[in-house]
Design an enzyme around this catalytic site. Structure first.
Site, PDB file in Angstrom:
ATOM      1  N   GLU A   1     -20.312 -74.414 -94.097  1.00 17.71           N
ATOM      2  CA  GLU A   1     -19.830 -75.022 -92.852  1.00 17.71           C
ATOM      3  C   GLU A   1     -20.812 -76.104 -92.455  1.00 17.71           C
ATOM      4  O   GLU A   1     -22.024 -75.891 -92.497  1.00 17.71           O
ATOM      5  CB  GLU A   1     -19.810 -74.011 -91.685  1.00 17.71           C
TER       6      GLU A   1
ATOM      7  N   GLU B   1      -9.991 -75.169 -82.198  1.00 14.79           N
ATOM      8  CA  GLU B   1      -9.505 -73.796 -82.046  1.00 14.79           C
ATOM      9  C   GLU B   1      -9.743 -73.323 -80.617  1.00 14.79           C
ATOM     10  O   GLU B   1     -10.868 -73.055 -80.219  1.00 14.79           O
ATOM     11  CB  GLU B   1     -10.225 -72.891 -83.060  1.00 14.79           C
TER      12      GLU B   1
ATOM     13  N   LYS C   1     -11.676 -69.839 -79.261  1.00 14.29           N
ATOM     14  CA  LYS C   1     -13.094 -69.530 -79.454  1.00 14.29           C
ATOM     15  C   LYS C   1     -13.781 -69.488 -78.091  1.00 14.29           C
ATOM     16  O   LYS C   1     -13.511 -70.324 -77.226  1.00 14.29           O
ATOM     17  CB  LYS C   1     -13.757 -70.568 -80.363  1.00 14.29           C
TER      18      LYS C   1
ATOM     19  N   GLU D   1     -17.623 -75.278 -78.745  1.00 17.47           N
ATOM     20  CA  GLU D   1     -17.041 -74.301 -79.665  1.00 17.47           C
ATOM     21  C   GLU D   1     -15.568 -74.563 -79.967  1.00 17.47           C
ATOM     22  O   GLU D   1     -15.103 -74.295 -81.059  1.00 17.47           O
ATOM     23  CB  GLU D   1     -17.200 -72.884 -79.107  1.00 17.47           C
TER      24      GLU D   1
END
Ligand code: NAG
Ligand code: NAG
Ligand code: NAG
Ligand code: NAG
Ligand code: NAG
Ligand code: NAG
Ligand code: NAG
Ligand code: NAG
Ligand code: NAG
Length: 465
Positions: A266, A322, A325, A331
């Site tokens: 990542e 997303e 999260k 985030e």
């Protein structure tokens, strides 16, 4: 199998995978996370992945719908055994085999699964599962071999907190003492024997956010004029990512494993942030990711100062923003795409376009130097009374905020409303605990502001970030 036999066997295995590996080598990988309630279905997501010419995809489970959609493609896939299953799979070889049969053999080889990752950042969490990590990796590897699946490597993604001590100088790095002997040594031995890379989640964004006083934004963003860090061994560093990678390489060498490769499982840069975070913007995300695409695809490979010319496979985080999260705003804003499939910013993942050929980016907000921005944490007026009341009780109770000033007769009692009292309590909590990691979130009941909410004799202390 005898050593010589095993060697021959591995050699043949290498030959058999060479063609597809060579094709897929110079492609970018992307993490397809699914923590959103507004994400497109797998069929659409895979269409988007193909349209972006992404060559490798990593998922956080072995989701059958996604694996099915990736069948008969040349997109290499990294699947994951969820953290909760590690202990069981470590203790029971039959379960390891069942996992492979149920979740991998069903799709492989039509779906080109190439890596099975065991858990996610296990060594950053509670230590109960640590002793089971390597045994689970071994059981899964044996099960794959037993089922004659030879092209799938087993590894596990670790966060940079696998290292103990400071990041600088990178040549001095070593593994945390609580994992060095018990987990890292046997894991590196396993990776070495199976010729698998160590998967590392590497975020210059976080390394720089943690030490913004000493690390410039430009050094994290691959700016050509960001300056040079010279290590004690006289290797020269032009960017933070290389420092982080070489710290891991140095730790592996110190542990006696100088040959193991790294895959970046990542990396990326967020596009939005809260007021107390720094450096996240569309502008900076586009620069980081575009420049890293160019670096990751350079042919011959660039490597790092310590490992010049070595190929480092790179998976960007993430395909989508997303929304489920938790934590700070960053985030939820790591995506290359919005959930509706639109690009958050232009990026060419084939590495063909040069920087000057993209449209001009929006400017980043001007950054106030670390320690000089004054913030207050107040209650969010849009939140409902139940949630707000719960957050207020938490702040004054377990949260240990000083709630004396909002008691009857005290300066912050009036206006006698939950909203006003919560603002005082949230701000006091944030002011006390920001330095030790306290955040202004309270389940969405709190917001940061640069406007001083003090009134009359009720004073709200500012927090300097
Ligand atoms: C593996 O397969 C089993 C049953 O076939 C399923 O219950 C499980 O969720 C799968 N695991 C993952 C990680 O997808
Ligand atoms: C291992 O798991 C299998 C499948 O669930 C089960 O039948 C077997 O009893 C387990 N073995 C042990 C030693 O727990
Ligand atoms: C986990 O941490 C506790 C407390 O520090 C320690 O006593 C225990 O030995 C650790 N267990 C492992 C497996 O590292
Ligand atoms: C290298 O690491 C050791 C142990 O962590 C430490 O004592 C030493 O000061 C470090 N050296 C440098 C140059 O930072
Ligand atoms: C997709 O979502 C983004 C962010 O919510 C929005 O700005 C954009 O207009 C949307 N695009 C389309 C085509 O709906
Ligand atoms: C990008 O720049 C390089 C080096 O200047 C050049 O060789 C290449 O043709 C350029 N690519 C495009 C798409 O213009
Ligand atoms: C407040 O929000 C919570 C969580 O979203 C919800 O469960 C609850 O029903 C809401 N209460 C009111 C009064 O709207
Ligand atoms: C403060 O507000 C609470 C809850 O609405 C109410 O019960 C109480 O009587 C109020 N106290 C004063 C002094 O206004
Ligand atoms: C307050 O915080 C919530 C949740 O974090 C966010 O959705 C909202 O946009 C914020 N409002 C303001 C005015 O910043």
């Amino acid at each position: 199998m005898a050593t010589a036999g095993r060697f021959l066997f591995r050699f043949l295995m290498f030959l058999s995978v060479l063609p597809s590996y060579a094709d897929a080598m110079y492609t970018i990988g992307v993490n397809y996370g699914q923590l959103g309630d507004n994400l497109p279905p797998p069929r659409r997501a895979v269409e988007l992945i193909k349209s972006m010419r992404i060559g490798k995809v990593k998922i956080y489970d072995a989701n059958p719908a996604i694996l099915g959609q990736l069948a008969n493609s040349d997109i290499e896939v990294c699947v994951m055994l969820p953290n909760e299953q590690i202990v069981a799979v470590a203790n029971n070889a039959t379960l390891a085999e069942m996992f492979i049969r149920n979740n991998i053999s069903t799709f492989y080889p039509a779906t080109p699964i190439r890596t099975l990752l065991v858990g996610n950042e296990i060594l950053s969490g509670p230590n109960q599962t640590w002793p089971y990590l390597v045994p689970a990796m071994i059981n899964l590897h044996k099960a794959l071999r037993k089922l004659r699946i030879r092209k799938i490597k087993v590894s596990t993604p670790l966060a940079m907190d696998m290292l103990g001590g400071p990041l600088f100088p990178p040549s001095n790095a070593s593994f945390r003492t609580d994992i060095a002997q018990t987990v890292m040594k046997p894991m590196l031995r396993f990776l070495h024997h199976t010729n698998a890379p160590l998967f590392v989640d590497v975020y210059p964004f976080f390394a720089r956010e943690n030490d913004a006083t000493h690390i410039s934004l430009g050094f994290a963003l691959f700016e050509p004029d960001a300056g040079i860090y010279k290590d004690v061994n006289s290797l020269e560093y032009h960017n933070l990512l290389d420092v982080q990678l070489d710290a891991v390489f140095a730790a592996m060498e110190r542990a006696g494993f100088p040959k193991i490769r790294i895959t970046i499982s990542e990396t990326g840069w967020p596009t939005r942030e809260d007021l107390d975070e720094r450096g996240a913007s569309i502008h900076n995300a586009a620069l980081y990711n575009r420049r890293l695409v160019k670096r990751a695809l350079s042919n011959p490979p660039l490597g790092t100062p310590r490992r010049q010319g070595e190929l480092i496979d790179t998976y960007f985080f993430a395909l989508f923003n997303e929304d489920l999260k938790s934590g700070p705003t960053t985030e939820r804003n790591w995506g290359l795409l919005y959930p509706n499939g639109t690009h958050v910013y232009d990026i060419d993942l084939t590495g063909y376009l040069n920087e000057s050929q993209y449209k001009t980016l929006p400017n980043s907000p001007v950054e106030v130097p670390p320690g000089q921005l004054k913030l207050w944490c107040i209650a969010n007026p849009d939140i409902n009374a139940t949630v707000l009341g719960g957050a207020l009780s938490y702040a004054c109770g377990a949260g240990s905020a000083d709630c004396e000033p909002i008691q009857p007769g005290q300066p912050c009692f009036f206006p006698n409303t939950t909203l006003s009292h919560a603002s005082y309590a949230f701000n006091d909590y944030y002011n006390r605990f920001h330095k030790s990691g306290g955040t202004c979130v309270f389940g969405g009941a709190a917001n940061l502001t640069t406007n001083d909410p003090s009134y009359g004799s009720c004073k709200f202390s500012p927090t300097y970030v």
